[in-house]
Design a protein around this motif. Structure first.
Motif, PDB file in Angstrom:
ATOM      1  N   UNK A 161       0.831  -1.207   0.000  1.00  9.43           N
ATOM      2  CA  UNK A 161       0.000   0.000   0.000  1.00  9.43           C
ATOM      3  C   UNK A 161       0.867   1.259   0.000  1.00  9.43           C
ATOM      4  N   UNK A 162       1.941   1.231   0.789  1.00 10.00           N
ATOM      5  CA  UNK A 162       2.848   2.383   0.837  1.00 10.00           C
ATOM      6  C   UNK A 162       3.471   2.632  -0.536  1.00 10.00           C
ATOM      7  N   UNK A 163       3.876   1.555  -1.209  1.00 11.83           N
ATOM      8  CA  UNK A 163       4.460   1.685  -2.554  1.00 11.83           C
ATOM      9  C   UNK A 163       3.438   2.251  -3.542  1.00 11.83           C
ATOM     10  N   UNK A 164       2.188   1.792  -3.418  1.00 10.69           N
ATOM     11  CA  UNK A 164       1.131   2.286  -4.311  1.00 10.69           C
ATOM     12  C   UNK A 164       0.900   3.774  -4.110  1.00 10.69           C
ATOM     13  N   UNK A 165       0.846   4.189  -2.843  1.00 11.69           N
ATOM     14  CA  UNK A 165       0.567   5.593  -2.551  1.00 11.69           C
ATOM     15  C   UNK A 165       1.725   6.511  -2.957  1.00 11.69           C
ATOM     16  N   UNK A 166       2.956   6.046  -2.801  1.00 10.00           N
ATOM     17  CA  UNK A 166       4.078   6.892  -3.208  1.00 10.00           C
ATOM     18  C   UNK A 166       4.134   7.002  -4.731  1.00 10.00           C
ATOM     19  N   UNK A 167       3.731   5.914  -5.419  1.00  9.68           N
ATOM     20  CA  UNK A 167       3.693   5.950  -6.887  1.00  9.68           C
ATOM     21  C   UNK A 167       2.643   6.955  -7.367  1.00  9.68           C
ATOM     22  N   UNK A 168       1.470   6.935  -6.707  1.00  9.08           N
ATOM     23  CA  UNK A 168       0.410   7.882  -7.067  1.00  9.08           C
ATOM     24  C   UNK A 168       0.847   9.311  -6.754  1.00  9.08           C
ATOM     25  N   UNK A 169       1.553   9.477  -5.626  1.00  4.63           N
ATOM     26  CA  UNK A 169       2.045  10.806  -5.242  1.00  4.63           C
ATOM     27  C   UNK A 169       3.002  11.356  -6.290  1.00  4.63           C
ATOM     28  N   UNK A 170       3.924  10.512  -6.742  1.00  3.63           N
ATOM     29  CA  UNK A 170       4.893  10.932  -7.762  1.00  3.63           C
ATOM     30  C   UNK A 170       4.171  11.288  -9.062  1.00  3.63           C
ATOM     31  N   UNK A 171       3.175  10.474  -9.422  1.00  6.93           N
ATOM     32  CA  UNK A 171       2.404  10.721 -10.638  1.00  6.93           C
ATOM     33  C   UNK A 171       1.677  12.067 -10.555  1.00  6.93           C
ATOM     34  N   UNK A 172       1.017  12.312  -9.414  1.00  7.20           N
ATOM     35  CA  UNK A 172       0.289  13.574  -9.227  1.00  7.20           C
ATOM     36  C   UNK A 172       1.244  14.766  -9.209  1.00  7.20           C
ATOM     37  N   UNK A 173       2.410  14.570  -8.584  1.00  2.21           N
ATOM     38  CA  UNK A 173       3.393  15.653  -8.547  1.00  2.21           C
ATOM     39  C   UNK A 173       3.870  15.992  -9.961  1.00  2.21           C
ATOM     40  N   UNK A 174       4.034  14.954 -10.793  1.00  2.00           N
ATOM     41  CA  UNK A 174       4.447  15.181 -12.181  1.00  2.00           C
ATOM     42  C   UNK A 174       3.389  16.000 -12.924  1.00  2.00           C
ATOM     43  N   UNK A 175       2.104  15.708 -12.647  1.00  2.00           N
ATOM     44  CA  UNK A 175       1.027  16.474 -13.268  1.00  2.00           C
ATOM     45  C   UNK A 175       1.031  17.924 -12.786  1.00  2.00           C
ATOM     46  N   UNK A 176       1.261  18.098 -11.471  1.00  2.00           N
ATOM     47  CA  UNK A 176       1.317  19.450 -10.902  1.00  2.00           C
ATOM     48  C   UNK A 176       2.450  20.245 -11.545  1.00  2.00           C
ATOM     49  N   UNK A 177       3.613  19.614 -11.667  1.00  2.00           N
ATOM     50  CA  UNK A 177       4.774  20.284 -12.259  1.00  2.00           C
ATOM     51  C   UNK A 177       4.502  20.644 -13.717  1.00  2.00           C
ATOM     52  N   UNK A 178       3.924  19.690 -14.469  1.00  2.00           N
ATOM     53  CA  UNK A 178       3.641  19.934 -15.890  1.00  2.00           C
ATOM     54  C   UNK A 178       2.618  21.045 -16.066  1.00  2.00           C
ATOM     55  N   UNK A 179       1.565  21.010 -15.246  1.00  2.00           N
ATOM     56  CA  UNK A 179       0.518  22.032 -15.355  1.00  2.00           C
ATOM     57  C   UNK A 179       1.058  23.406 -14.966  1.00  2.00           C
TER      58      UNK A 179
END
Length: 249
Positions: A161-179
């Motif tokens: 679960x921790x790995x899943x959440x950190x992966x989602x966090x990184x993905x969302x951060x990438x979207x935030x940075x791109x936007x």
């Protein structure tokens, strides 16, 4: 054959604008067919740095009634910046765009880029930021649980679960940075001069690359010497135009 009628109507949504006497006066003048006077009344509100989708919508309508292509498109676009999902503004903008001389074929975007852009635009920058924080908190919580847990089954579950959440966090951060990066670079303008020769280089002795006309919207890529701006139109062509020939959105 059905005749499509474009019904221009003034927006009376509940907002500060309704309470402003100048807005009410502008609406009255508009309804009386005194569009120039209505514009002056609305612009007096803008002069006080007050903005609303309703105000820009009504300004666009008044300019459209006077067949003023560039200002009508400009104010509709400004209204959509404040209210991107406003169907009334979007519909009227579509009608105003039909008056533009330039019919530019839009350069197709790669599927991956279109998907990424649609994903970024699903939520605002702040909303994506909140999601990042939420999943980061979940990651910290489950990683802590994994660290203190003594049972192997629980440790495995918490770790996954921790790995899943950190992966989602990184993905969302990438979207935030791109936007965030896209918003910084995204600067658009509308041509106000009747006819603009787009130059190869930023000087009047340069060769003309192509020509655009009033009402055409474009992306502003860079500026030079506070006099020239390099633009990019929808089909990908670029060139330089004088800053006094357009207005930034």
């Amino acid at each position: 054959m059905k005749t499509i009628k474009f019904l221009f109507f003034l927006s009376f949504a509940m907002s500060w604008a309704q309470q402003d006497s100048r807005f009410v006066k502008g609406n009255r003048l508009y309804n009386d067919g005194k569009y120039r006077a209505a514009i002056e009344s609305y612009e007096a509100i803008l002069a006080d740095s007050l903005h609303s989708p309703e105000l820009y919508f009504n300004l666009g309508n008044a300019h459209y009634k006077l067949s003023e292509v560039a200002p009508s498109i400009y104010y509709y676009e400004k209204g959509l910046q404040l209210s991107p999902k406003n169907k009334n503004i979007a519909n009227n903008l579509t009608y105003a765009q039909k008056m533009v001389i330039d019919k530019i074929e839009i350069l197709p975007e790669p599927t991956i880029k279109k998907f990424r852009k649609s994903l970024m635009n699903m939520l605002s920058l702040n909303s994506w930021g909140v999601i990042c924080i939420v999943f980061m908190v979940l990651f910290v919580g489950f990683f802590s649980a994994y660290y203190v847990s003594r049972k192997s089954n629980q440790k495995r579950t918490f770790f996954l679960l921790a790995c899943s959440f950190i992966a989602i966090t990184v993905f969302c951060y990438a979207l935030v940075f791109s936007k965030s990066h896209a918003l910084k670079l995204e600067s658009s303008g509308v041509a106000f001069s009747k006819k603009i020769e787009v130059m190869v280089d930023p000087n009047f002795r340069s060769e003309t690359s192509f020509i655009i006309h009033e009402g055409t919207k474009f992306q502003v890529i860079e500026s030079f010497n506070s006099v020239w701006s390099r633009i990019k139109i929808a089909n990908g062509k670029t060139g330089w135009i004088p800053n006094d020939s357009f207005k930034l959105l």
